[in-house]
Scaffold this motif. Structure first.
Motif, PDB file in Angstrom:
ATOM      1  N   ASN A 349      -2.468 -10.640   7.573  1.00 33.79           N
ATOM      2  CA  ASN A 349      -2.420  -9.185   7.739  1.00 33.79           C
ATOM      3  C   ASN A 349      -0.992  -8.704   7.945  1.00 33.79           C
ATOM      4  OD1 ASN A 349      -3.768  -6.501   8.445  1.00 33.79           O
ATOM      5  ND2 ASN A 349      -2.619  -6.917  10.316  1.00 33.79           N
ATOM      6  N   SER A 353      -0.995  -6.914   4.735  1.00 34.78           N
ATOM      7  CA  SER A 353      -1.882  -5.893   5.268  1.00 34.78           C
ATOM      8  C   SER A 353      -3.337  -6.384   5.222  1.00 34.78           C
ATOM      9  CB  SER A 353      -1.710  -4.578   4.498  1.00 34.78           C
ATOM     10  OG  SER A 353      -2.404  -3.529   5.135  1.00 34.78           O
ATOM     11  N   HIS A 354      -4.294  -5.459   5.203  1.00 34.49           N
ATOM     12  CA  HIS A 354      -5.694  -5.851   5.352  1.00 34.49           C
ATOM     13  C   HIS A 354      -6.180  -6.710   4.193  1.00 34.49           C
ATOM     14  CE1 HIS A 354      -9.525  -5.444   7.420  1.00 34.49           C
ATOM     15  NE2 HIS A 354     -10.108  -5.293   6.241  1.00 34.49           N
ATOM     16  N   ARG A 357      -6.306 -10.344   4.869  1.00 33.59           N
ATOM     17  CA  ARG A 357      -7.482 -10.862   5.563  1.00 33.59           C
ATOM     18  C   ARG A 357      -8.568 -11.244   4.567  1.00 33.59           C
ATOM     19  NH1 ARG A 357      -6.741  -9.925  10.999  1.00 33.59           N
ATOM     20  NH2 ARG A 357      -5.623  -8.033  11.644  1.00 33.59           N
TER      21      ARG A 357
END
Length: 361
Positions: A349, A353-354, A357
């Motif tokens: 992350n 970033s997301h 994930r």
């Protein structure tokens, strides 16, 4: 002039030393703009962040311990309930003499399945509860409420009674939902993956711990006889659950700012409709993708927790304690396995970033 300068210097010094309290200074841990902790300090037990973290994993750990408390005692329980094809305690002296035929295995398998089914409905309900009443109250209520059928399961005299007890005991598996909710509202996005994974992993550790713990507790009462010993033993994890539920409710917080009850009373927080939140989540197809994947992954773990000890007892000739120890190794991997996934997710992350994930997942 010198006196005036000295007085001015003192006033400036006092102003510098007495800084007004801010969100960053009133918490024991550094926080972000939402008052969520940006670090995890495992040896810290201060309110609100780390107290919530430790109560989250501990309550879930004990819930798992209670949920599968009967699993490692199955070789004893099946004799007490008359499931052995060759009789009961009046026909032989030790549980090793039991012949568990197809009918016996089917009955025990049904009880195991029902124990897992009991958690499904509760997991759907408890998320809405947590949204409305807060994780502190919801978790305390869950562990205290479901400690009762666990304590009463020792009164079972038939497989039907045991199956019913295991259904209600299975409800405590829904504490996982609150555990994840609680750490999510307490920790910032840079460490929330680690917080969620570690609290859940250490909670799941109870599925391994109970395989060792319950045969040990059973041995405390063996002088009462095989039939009575297991019935008394189940009261021990039930009592621990009830005590932790009381302590959790009295000495923790729902969110960094305090408890939902206090925030509702002051008007600082608006009460949410948990059912509407649930329906909004249910409309998201990503939720159902996670549902399917997690069902296969976690379903395997639950199956192993239910049958491994009896498998080692029946097919490898291990005694109750050694069978439990062998079975515990599967669940004890949660000590580190889930945390590693959370750490990897947080690192990804930070870099991507997301979406990072998703790639780790």
């Amino acid at each position: 002039r010198r006196a005036r300068r000295r007085a001015c210097s003192i006033r400036l010094s006092n102003l510098t030393m007495s800084k007004p309290e801010t969100d960053e200074t009133k918490f024991a841990l550094p926080v972000d703009s939402e008052n969520k902790a940006t670090v995890i300090r495992l040896y810290n037990f201060s309110r609100p962040h780390m107290r919530a973290f430790h109560y989250a994993w501990l309550s879930f750990f004990l819930a798992f311990t209670g949920w599968f408390a009967l699993a490692p005692l199955t070789p004893i329980v099946r004799v007490s309930l008359g499931l052995c094809a060759n009789g009961g305690w009046d026909d032989f002296e030790t549980p090793r003499d039991c012949v568990c035929d197809a009918a016996c295995r089917t009955a025990l398998g049904t009880a195991n399945t029902v124990s897992v089914a009991g958690t499904i409905g509760m997991r759907l309900l408890v998320g809405a509860w947590a949204e409305t009443y807060g994780p502190r109250f919801s978790q305390a209520f869950m562990v205290m409420m479901f400690s009762v059928p666990l304590a009463l399961s020792g009164l079972s005299t038939s497989i039907a009674g045991l199956t019913a007890s295991r259904f209600f005991i299975g409800g405590m598996g829904a504490t996982f939902v609150i555990t994840q909710f609680w750490t999510s509202v307490m920790f910032s996005k840079n460490v929330v993956g680690t917080a969620n994974a570690t609290s859940a992993g250490w909670g799941n550790l109870g599925g391994g711990f109970t395989q060792v713990f319950m045969p040990w507790v059973f041995s405390w009462f063996i002088n009462l006889g095989y039939d009575m010993a297991w019935r008394v033993a189940v009261v021990v994890p039930a009592g621990l659950l009830f005590l932790v539920g009381i302590a959790l409710y009295l000495t923790s917080d729902d969110v960094p700012e305090g408890t939902y009850k206090e925030l509702y009373a002051s008007g600082a927080r608006k009460k949410q409709n948990g059912a509407l939140v649930f329906l909004a989540a249910a409309k998201d197809p990503r939720v159902w993708c996670l549902f399917i994947i997690y069902g296969g992954c976690f379903g395997t773990e639950l199956a192993m927790n239910n049958v491994l000890a009896t498998y080692f007892y029946d097919y490898f000739g291990l005694d109750l304690q050694l069978a439990g120890l062998a079975a515990s190794l599967f669940g004890l991997m949660n000590l580190f396995a889930r945390s590693l996934g959370g750490i990897a997710s947080d690192l990804a992350n930070q870099r991507w970033s997301h979406r990072g994930r998703h790639w780790v997942f």
